[in-house]
Write a protein that holds these residues in place. Sequence first.
Motif, PDB file in Angstrom:
ATOM      1  N   PRO A 183       0.819  -1.244   0.384  1.00  0.00           N
ATOM      2  CA  PRO A 183       0.323   0.021  -0.288  1.00  0.00           C
ATOM      3  C   PRO A 183       0.938   1.776  -0.053  1.00  0.00           C
ATOM      4  O   PRO A 183       1.928   1.350   0.312  1.00  0.00           O
ATOM      5  N   ASP A 212      -7.541   0.564  -8.254  1.00  0.00           N
ATOM      6  CA  ASP A 212      -7.804  -0.602  -7.023  1.00  0.00           C
ATOM      7  C   ASP A 212      -6.786  -0.064  -6.463  1.00  0.00           C
ATOM      8  O   ASP A 212      -4.989  -0.655  -7.295  1.00  0.00           O
ATOM      9  N   TRP A 213      -6.462   0.378  -5.521  1.00  0.00           N
ATOM     10  CA  TRP A 213      -5.572   1.003  -4.656  1.00  0.00           C
ATOM     11  C   TRP A 213      -5.680   1.087  -2.570  1.00  0.00           C
ATOM     12  O   TRP A 213      -6.652   0.814  -2.398  1.00  0.00           O
ATOM     13  N   ARG A 214      -4.848   0.719  -2.206  1.00  0.00           N
ATOM     14  CA  ARG A 214      -4.332   0.969  -0.713  1.00  0.00           C
ATOM     15  C   ARG A 214      -4.113   1.874  -0.010  1.00  0.00           C
ATOM     16  O   ARG A 214      -3.048   2.606  -0.583  1.00  0.00           O
ATOM     17  N   ASP A 216      -1.736   2.983   3.750  1.00  0.00           N
ATOM     18  CA  ASP A 216      -1.734   2.515   5.796  1.00  0.00           C
ATOM     19  C   ASP A 216      -1.557   3.995   5.779  1.00  0.00           C
ATOM     20  O   ASP A 216      -0.761   5.165   5.357  1.00  0.00           O
ATOM     21  N   ARG A 237      -9.927   0.728   2.176  1.00  0.00           N
ATOM     22  CA  ARG A 237      -9.274   0.668   1.289  1.00  0.00           C
ATOM     23  C   ARG A 237      -7.822   1.657   1.785  1.00  0.00           C
ATOM     24  O   ARG A 237      -6.827   1.609   1.429  1.00  0.00           O
ATOM     25  N   ARG A 239      -6.422   2.170   5.996  1.00  0.00           N
ATOM     26  CA  ARG A 239      -5.891   1.066   7.049  1.00  0.00           C
ATOM     27  C   ARG A 239      -5.252   2.047   7.656  1.00  0.00           C
ATOM     28  O   ARG A 239      -4.346   2.984   7.877  1.00  0.00           O
TER      29      ARG A 239
END
Length: 359
Positions: A183, A212-214, A216, A237, A239
């Motif tokens: 991420p 699509d991505w994430r 933190d 997505r 966190r």
Amino acid sequence: MTRVAFYAPMKSPLSPVPSGDREMARNLMAAIGANRARVDLVSEFRSHDKAGDPARQADLMAQAGAEAARLSQALRGDPPALWVTYHNYYKAPDLLGPQVAGSLGIPYVQIESTRARKRLTGPWARFARAAEDACDAARVIFYLTSHDLITIKRDRVEGQQLVRLRPFLPVDRLPPQSTCDGPALAAGMMREGDKLASYRLIAEALAYLPGDWRLDIAGDGPARAQVEAMMAPFGGRVRFLGQLDRAELQRAYAGASLFFWPGVNEAFGMVYLEAQAAGLPVLAQNRPGVRDVLLKGDYPRPREGATALAARLARLLADARLRRERGAAARAMIARKHLAPVATRTFWRTVGPLLECAP
């Protein structure tokens, strides 16, 4: 062994309250002492006036007079070779160093000082004058960013040296290198003001981000609920990792694909040094101070807003090769310019001649 007197009027390195000032003061003491010098914190007197209260300034100046007299007497039998003050400015001027160094006949130098002539009138007038006088007394002023240089160069006194001391990590080797997968990572205290403004820009940019991505987020603080509300539209997505210690944050860097922090009004930002040392490409805005610690590149200007951040973020996320190339180049830059041994060499190369000329 060379003995150095160290003082930080804004916040003592021994303060129990974490802050960037405290961390930098501690790092400076370690870097100066790495040349087999003895670095003594000679006073914890704090001259800080946050509100611009003339009565408080008068009281602190009276206290400082007594403290300076005490130090002059206490250090006279075995005087240090040099006095170093970190972060002299109009809200926390150095009210001790010039007087004590002058009475002992030792060189006086400053690190990360600022001049603010516009404050010579108004609620901080007495402190601003004291900060200017302290700057005038310094044989050397070490500046950390090109933004800091502007006013200290404009107003410097004849014969004063201005020397660049680049912001540095308190280590002599690089950490493990990230593979630039995983991420994206953001890290910052969650508090009102500039930090919250950076989080707001992140949320605005994510809203434009396709695919699509994430992400933190490392950090905590009194504005966490507000940050969580900003990120709520993105669901799982985003966190939240909470407040991380140094080792935990290092693992987060190693497991990230890039580092994303706009840097609203950051002086320079230690997180940028840490992320690049781990080999992460950085996405930030092109701001004074921040740009001094970033690998050269096309960073969006603040006026371009969240859409420009989103476009550059999308490009980095879509191109693993670009991430690794940028990350490797940033890591090499940190090794050359921003580790503690470089700071140690810069400091002693500058002050060594002062000590040779001292009476």
